[in-house]
Design a protein around this motif. Structure first.
Motif, PDB file in Angstrom:
ATOM      1  N   SER A   4      -7.535  10.067   7.665  1.00 55.92           N
ATOM      2  CA  SER A   4      -7.090  11.146   6.775  1.00 55.92           C
ATOM      3  C   SER A   4      -7.460  12.527   7.295  1.00 55.92           C
ATOM      4  O   SER A   4      -7.202  13.537   6.632  1.00 55.92           O
TER       5      SER A   4
ATOM      6  N   ILE B 115      -4.557   6.425  -2.428  1.00 57.68           N
ATOM      7  CA  ILE B 115      -4.050   5.136  -1.966  1.00 57.68           C
ATOM      8  C   ILE B 115      -3.908   4.194  -3.151  1.00 57.68           C
ATOM      9  O   ILE B 115      -4.860   3.982  -3.908  1.00 57.68           O
TER      10      ILE B 115
ATOM     11  N   THR C 122       0.342   5.221   0.358  1.00 57.24           N
ATOM     12  CA  THR C 122      -0.653   6.214   0.769  1.00 57.24           C
ATOM     13  C   THR C 122      -0.041   7.598   0.678  1.00 57.24           C
ATOM     14  O   THR C 122       1.047   7.839   1.211  1.00 57.24           O
TER      15      THR C 122
ATOM     16  N   GLN D 115       0.835  -1.203   0.000  1.00 59.13           N
ATOM     17  CA  GLN D 115       0.000   0.000   0.000  1.00 59.13           C
ATOM     18  C   GLN D 115       0.866   1.248   0.000  1.00 59.13           C
ATOM     19  O   GLN D 115       1.743   1.413   0.840  1.00 59.13           O
TER      20      GLN D 115
ATOM     21  N   LEU E  36      -6.024   3.900   9.098  1.00 56.39           N
ATOM     22  CA  LEU E  36      -5.728   5.213   8.530  1.00 56.39           C
ATOM     23  C   LEU E  36      -6.800   6.225   8.913  1.00 56.39           C
ATOM     24  O   LEU E  36      -7.991   5.923   8.878  1.00 56.39           O
TER      25      LEU E  36
END
Length: 257
Positions: A70, A77, A37, A35, A68
């Motif tokens: 934000s 992502i 991000t 991942q 997560l």
């Protein structure tokens, strides 16, 4: 130019998934993908079992539990196959930690594309093409790195890609690769970081996104994606993404390459 409030977007391009939007109130989760991000304007907060990160961009290696937040800001992502050139390079060569800070010129381009989309200067199709093309250019650098994955493991992954909605028994796959079950299991996990069974679940889960607009109920979607029932599908989905499928699909627009 004024920034336009936009619904969350989910893009699927081959075995790469891209999410663009806000992430709030998600549960701890982990998945097979590498991942990446990226914040767009403000730093996000990432919590793992051992640490807390406040960052502009991070790489999360496969099977690392995280959550997560934000902070009500949009994030970009990427979920990348760790057996791909880009996924392998990010997961193996750019970080030795389960979660690592990532600061490359490539990130700046991705952030720029996201801002252009938010300002309505490009549309979703152009945004996706820009991201994929940029990733391909970054991939040229990845190919210069040592990319060792056993050919039998790679062949088994490609076989699963061709049969995403079928259950291929371990015994059958091991025989197909001319290996004993125990040797195949060990080799597979060594090169992918995940068990053969979990890989099949992940492949079926990703393929289910193709069915969202073609099925009427979650039960129908689950069955067509190869899951026993909607409860099994929902459990696997939340363990992998931190949200129930209804939350993800009802609050997002899904687009394909």
């Amino acid at each position: 130019m004024e920034v336009i409030e936009q619904e969350n977007l989910i893009f699927k391009a081959g075995d790469t998934g891209i999410y663009f939007g806000k992430v709030n109130d998600n549960a701890n989760h982990q998945h097979y993908a590498v991942q990446l991000t990226i914040s767009i304007y403000e730093k996000f907060e990432l919590l793992s079992e051992k640490s807390k990160y406040v960052s502009d961009s991070v790489i999360i290696r496969p099977q690392v539990s995280h959550r997560l937040d934000s902070k009500d800001q949009p994030v970009l992502i990427f979920l990348l196959n760790p057996a791909s050139a880009v996924g392998h390079f990010l997961g193996k060569h750019l970080t030795s930690e389960p979660i690592g800070e990532f600061d490359e010129e490539w990130i700046g381009y991705l952030r720029m594309f996201a801002k252009d989309l938010l300002k309505n200067e490009i549309n979703e199709k152009t945004f996706l093409s820009a991201c994929i093309n940029s990733m391909a250019e970054f991939g040229d650098r990845c190919l210069l790195a040592k990319h060792n994955i056993d050919k039998r493991v790679l062949a088994s992954l490609q076989y699963l890609d061709r049969h995403t909605r079928e259950l291929i028994p371990l015994k059958e796959m091991a025989a197909e690769m001319c290996l004993s079950e125990s040797r195949f299991q060990h080799l597979f996990k060594e090169h992918t970081g995940i068990s053969y069974r979990r890989m099949q679940l992940w492949k079926r889960l990703i393929s289910s996104f193709d069915l969202v607009h073609k099925t009427k109920t979650l039960t129908e979607l689950a069955h067509q994606a190869g899951f026993s029932d909607s409860a099994h599908y929902s459990k696997t989905f939340k363990e992998s993404f931190g949200f129930a499928p209804s939350e993800a699909f009802n609050n997002s627009q899904i687009l394909f390459e």
